[in-house]
Write a protein that holds these residues in place. Sequence first.
Motif: not given
Length: 181
Positions: A36, A40, A73, A103
Amino acid sequence: NQSIGDIFHFNLFFLLFVKKRSSTSIQKGIAFGITSGVITTLGLMVGLDAGTGSSLAVIVGIFAVAISDAFSDALGMHNAEEVDRRNSPRTLRKTTLATFFSKCFFTLTFAVPVFLFDLQMAILVSIAWGLFVIGSFSYVVAHISKQRPEKIVFQHVLLTVIVIIITYYVGKLVGYLGSFL
């Protein structure tokens, strides 16, 4: 002086070490956070660059995503794991924290090129870095799950490239429409 092969082998060793030494909840959080974080952030960077051409917008976007999306997340993973009533509060904390920190960390790695290079070069370096991380991590995931690495790596890198292309054109379109505001 380390080669890319040395770095890749260290990555592979590290992730296999994580696989053998950590719980499934930590592995899930790390896997989700890395994937992610890379996809992202690349989408955000490419879209903001295409729409604004502003290094400041890109760097602010990276830091905003590192904080807000990492929390989002982590909470999402927490909620997804909470649905399984077999998970203990400790397992939930592990998944949540692993997701947040992986992340946040991988998102912030994309700030480095923006500080070091002009924006166009920073975007190219970031794309190369992101594809390297997705490719090498996908190789490890394929190895761990006993799947054909070339298929998994190809699928994950292709999806990342599709995100980059779409966000580039969306950024261009929004930048064009924004000129009428």
